[in-house]
Design a protein around this motif. Sequence first.
Motif, PDB file in Angstrom:
ATOM      1  N   VAL A  12      40.258  38.461  40.389  1.00  0.00           N
ATOM      2  CA  VAL A  12      39.042  38.380  41.199  1.00  0.00           C
ATOM      3  C   VAL A  12      39.408  37.885  42.590  1.00  0.00           C
ATOM      4  O   VAL A  12      40.390  37.145  42.754  1.00  0.00           O
ATOM      5  N   GLN A  13      38.625  38.272  43.570  1.00  0.00           N
ATOM      6  CA  GLN A  13      38.864  37.792  44.928  1.00  0.00           C
ATOM      7  C   GLN A  13      38.315  36.383  45.102  1.00  0.00           C
ATOM      8  O   GLN A  13      37.381  35.972  44.389  1.00  0.00           O
ATOM      9  N   ALA A  14      38.878  35.669  46.045  1.00  0.00           N
ATOM     10  CA  ALA A  14      38.379  34.328  46.350  1.00  0.00           C
ATOM     11  C   ALA A  14      36.884  34.396  46.670  1.00  0.00           C
ATOM     12  O   ALA A  14      36.424  35.313  47.369  1.00  0.00           O
ATOM     13  N   GLY A  15      36.148  33.451  46.132  1.00  0.00           N
ATOM     14  CA  GLY A  15      34.713  33.424  46.286  1.00  0.00           C
ATOM     15  C   GLY A  15      33.959  34.106  45.169  1.00  0.00           C
ATOM     16  O   GLY A  15      32.737  33.987  45.069  1.00  0.00           O
ATOM     17  N   GLY A  16      34.678  34.823  44.340  1.00  0.00           N
ATOM     18  CA  GLY A  16      34.061  35.554  43.245  1.00  0.00           C
ATOM     19  C   GLY A  16      33.829  34.682  42.019  1.00  0.00           C
ATOM     20  O   GLY A  16      34.056  33.467  42.045  1.00  0.00           O
ATOM     21  N   SER A  17      33.381  35.334  40.947  1.00  0.00           N
ATOM     22  CA  SER A  17      33.024  34.623  39.723  1.00  0.00           C
ATOM     23  C   SER A  17      33.623  35.316  38.506  1.00  0.00           C
ATOM     24  O   SER A  17      33.855  36.533  38.516  1.00  0.00           O
ATOM     25  N   LEU A  18      33.846  34.518  37.483  1.00  0.00           N
ATOM     26  CA  LEU A  18      34.236  35.009  36.172  1.00  0.00           C
ATOM     27  C   LEU A  18      33.573  34.127  35.131  1.00  0.00           C
ATOM     28  O   LEU A  18      33.322  32.940  35.385  1.00  0.00           O
ATOM     29  N   THR A  78      30.472  30.192  20.016  1.00  0.00           N
ATOM     30  CA  THR A  78      31.144  30.539  21.267  1.00  0.00           C
ATOM     31  C   THR A  78      30.924  29.463  22.315  1.00  0.00           C
ATOM     32  O   THR A  78      29.840  28.888  22.406  1.00  0.00           O
ATOM     33  N   VAL A  79      31.971  29.220  23.075  1.00  0.00           N
ATOM     34  CA  VAL A  79      31.901  28.301  24.205  1.00  0.00           C
ATOM     35  C   VAL A  79      32.209  29.110  25.461  1.00  0.00           C
ATOM     36  O   VAL A  79      33.067  30.001  25.438  1.00  0.00           O
ATOM     37  N   TYR A  80      31.520  28.785  26.538  1.00  0.00           N
ATOM     38  CA  TYR A  80      31.657  29.545  27.770  1.00  0.00           C
ATOM     39  C   TYR A  80      32.103  28.645  28.919  1.00  0.00           C
ATOM     40  O   TYR A  80      31.830  27.442  28.939  1.00  0.00           O
ATOM     41  N   LEU A  81      32.758  29.264  29.884  1.00  0.00           N
ATOM     42  CA  LEU A  81      33.070  28.580  31.137  1.00  0.00           C
ATOM     43  C   LEU A  81      32.727  29.541  32.270  1.00  0.00           C
ATOM     44  O   LEU A  81      33.422  30.534  32.489  1.00  0.00           O
ATOM     45  N   GLN A  82      31.615  29.254  32.941  1.00  0.00           N
ATOM     46  CA  GLN A  82      31.203  30.050  34.093  1.00  0.00           C
ATOM     47  C   GLN A  82      31.916  29.501  35.316  1.00  0.00           C
ATOM     48  O   GLN A  82      31.760  28.316  35.644  1.00  0.00           O
ATOM     49  N   MET A  83      32.669  30.341  35.981  1.00  0.00           N
ATOM     50  CA  MET A  83      33.463  29.910  37.126  1.00  0.00           C
ATOM     51  C   MET A  83      32.971  30.642  38.373  1.00  0.00           C
ATOM     52  O   MET A  83      33.072  31.869  38.461  1.00  0.00           O
ATOM     53  N   ASN A  84      32.425  29.893  39.300  1.00  0.00           N
ATOM     54  CA  ASN A  84      31.911  30.445  40.553  1.00  0.00           C
ATOM     55  C   ASN A  84      32.735  29.929  41.725  1.00  0.00           C
ATOM     56  O   ASN A  84      33.475  28.951  41.596  1.00  0.00           O
ATOM     57  N   SER A  85      32.590  30.582  42.857  1.00  0.00           N
ATOM     58  CA  SER A  85      33.290  30.178  44.080  1.00  0.00           C
ATOM     59  C   SER A  85      34.771  29.959  43.816  1.00  0.00           C
ATOM     60  O   SER A  85      35.352  28.943  44.215  1.00  0.00           O
ATOM     61  N   LEU A  86      35.360  30.910  43.147  1.00  0.00           N
ATOM     62  CA  LEU A  86      36.763  30.759  42.749  1.00  0.00           C
ATOM     63  C   LEU A  86      37.689  30.704  43.948  1.00  0.00           C
ATOM     64  O   LEU A  86      37.445  31.351  44.984  1.00  0.00           O
ATOM     65  N   LYS A  87      38.748  29.920  43.796  1.00  0.00           N
ATOM     66  CA  LYS A  87      39.747  29.724  44.845  1.00  0.00           C
ATOM     67  C   LYS A  87      41.119  30.168  44.326  1.00  0.00           C
ATOM     68  O   LYS A  87      41.350  30.146  43.112  1.00  0.00           O
ATOM     69  N   PRO A  88      42.025  30.513  45.209  1.00  0.00           N
ATOM     70  CA  PRO A  88      43.367  30.889  44.749  1.00  0.00           C
ATOM     71  C   PRO A  88      44.022  29.807  43.892  1.00  0.00           C
ATOM     72  O   PRO A  88      44.772  30.135  42.958  1.00  0.00           O
ATOM     73  N   GLY A 116      44.972  31.595  25.162  1.00  0.00           N
ATOM     74  CA  GLY A 116      44.842  31.584  26.611  1.00  0.00           C
ATOM     75  C   GLY A 116      44.453  32.935  27.194  1.00  0.00           C
ATOM     76  O   GLY A 116      44.706  33.984  26.599  1.00  0.00           O
ATOM     77  N   THR A 117      43.840  32.878  28.360  1.00  0.00           N
ATOM     78  CA  THR A 117      43.475  34.074  29.104  1.00  0.00           C
ATOM     79  C   THR A 117      43.825  33.856  30.574  1.00  0.00           C
ATOM     80  O   THR A 117      43.575  32.780  31.118  1.00  0.00           O
ATOM     81  N   GLN A 118      44.426  34.862  31.187  1.00  0.00           N
ATOM     82  CA  GLN A 118      44.903  34.728  32.558  1.00  0.00           C
ATOM     83  C   GLN A 118      43.767  34.926  33.555  1.00  0.00           C
ATOM     84  O   GLN A 118      43.017  35.908  33.460  1.00  0.00           O
ATOM     85  N   VAL A 119      43.671  34.016  34.495  1.00  0.00           N
ATOM     86  CA  VAL A 119      42.747  34.143  35.616  1.00  0.00           C
ATOM     87  C   VAL A 119      43.568  34.159  36.893  1.00  0.00           C
ATOM     88  O   VAL A 119      44.361  33.244  37.129  1.00  0.00           O
ATOM     89  N   THR A 120      43.386  35.197  37.696  1.00  0.00           N
ATOM     90  CA  THR A 120      44.106  35.310  38.953  1.00  0.00           C
ATOM     91  C   THR A 120      43.103  35.493  40.078  1.00  0.00           C
ATOM     92  O   THR A 120      42.275  36.411  40.027  1.00  0.00           O
ATOM     93  N   VAL A 121      43.162  34.611  41.064  1.00  0.00           N
ATOM     94  CA  VAL A 121      42.256  34.658  42.204  1.00  0.00           C
ATOM     95  C   VAL A 121      43.071  35.000  43.435  1.00  0.00           C
ATOM     96  O   VAL A 121      43.964  34.251  43.829  1.00  0.00           O
ATOM     97  N   SER A 122      42.745  36.127  44.046  1.00  0.00           N
ATOM     98  CA  SER A 122      43.475  36.565  45.231  1.00  0.00           C
ATOM     99  C   SER A 122      42.785  36.064  46.492  1.00  0.00           C
ATOM    100  O   SER A 122      41.561  35.929  46.535  1.00  0.00           O
ATOM    101  N   SER A 123      43.579  35.814  47.507  1.00  0.00           N
ATOM    102  CA  SER A 123      43.024  35.281  48.771  1.00  0.00           C
ATOM    103  C   SER A 123      42.635  36.409  49.713  1.00  0.00           C
ATOM    104  O   SER A 123      42.930  37.562  49.495  1.00  0.00           O
TER     105      SER A 123
END
Length: 123
Positions: A12-18, A78-88, A116-123
């Motif tokens: 996801v791009q920086a500022g995005g959500s997952l 199920t447990v969730y983690l909402q991630m907003n405003s993501l940063k690199p 585990g699950t990979q999260v990659t935040v691009s700048s």
Amino acid sequence: QVQLVESGGGLVQAGGSLRLSCAASGLNLGTYFMGWFRQTPGKEREFVSGISWSGYSKYYSDSVKGRFTISRNNAKTTVYLQMNSLKPEDTAVYYCAANVRSLATKVSEYDYWGQGTQVTVSS
């Protein structure tokens, strides 16, 4: 056999959500404190967020407070983690974990882990 399976990671791009999900089986999710951790190569696994068995109490590391939200649906196990405003700097492998005790922020305090699950935040 207890299994925790994470999903929802990606690029996801920086500022995005997952939204990450952790599906649990083989345990009564409603009696476990659940946590999310993350790890990057060469670094120790670090606590990100945790939620009590009732869902009433939630905890966040300073680095994600105000951007991430943890929640749980015990009926759907199920447990969730909402991630907003993501940063690199959020780029990491994210793990969910179950702890039969109460609030825990240390890796050693958890009884079960997902792969585990990979999260990659691009700048």
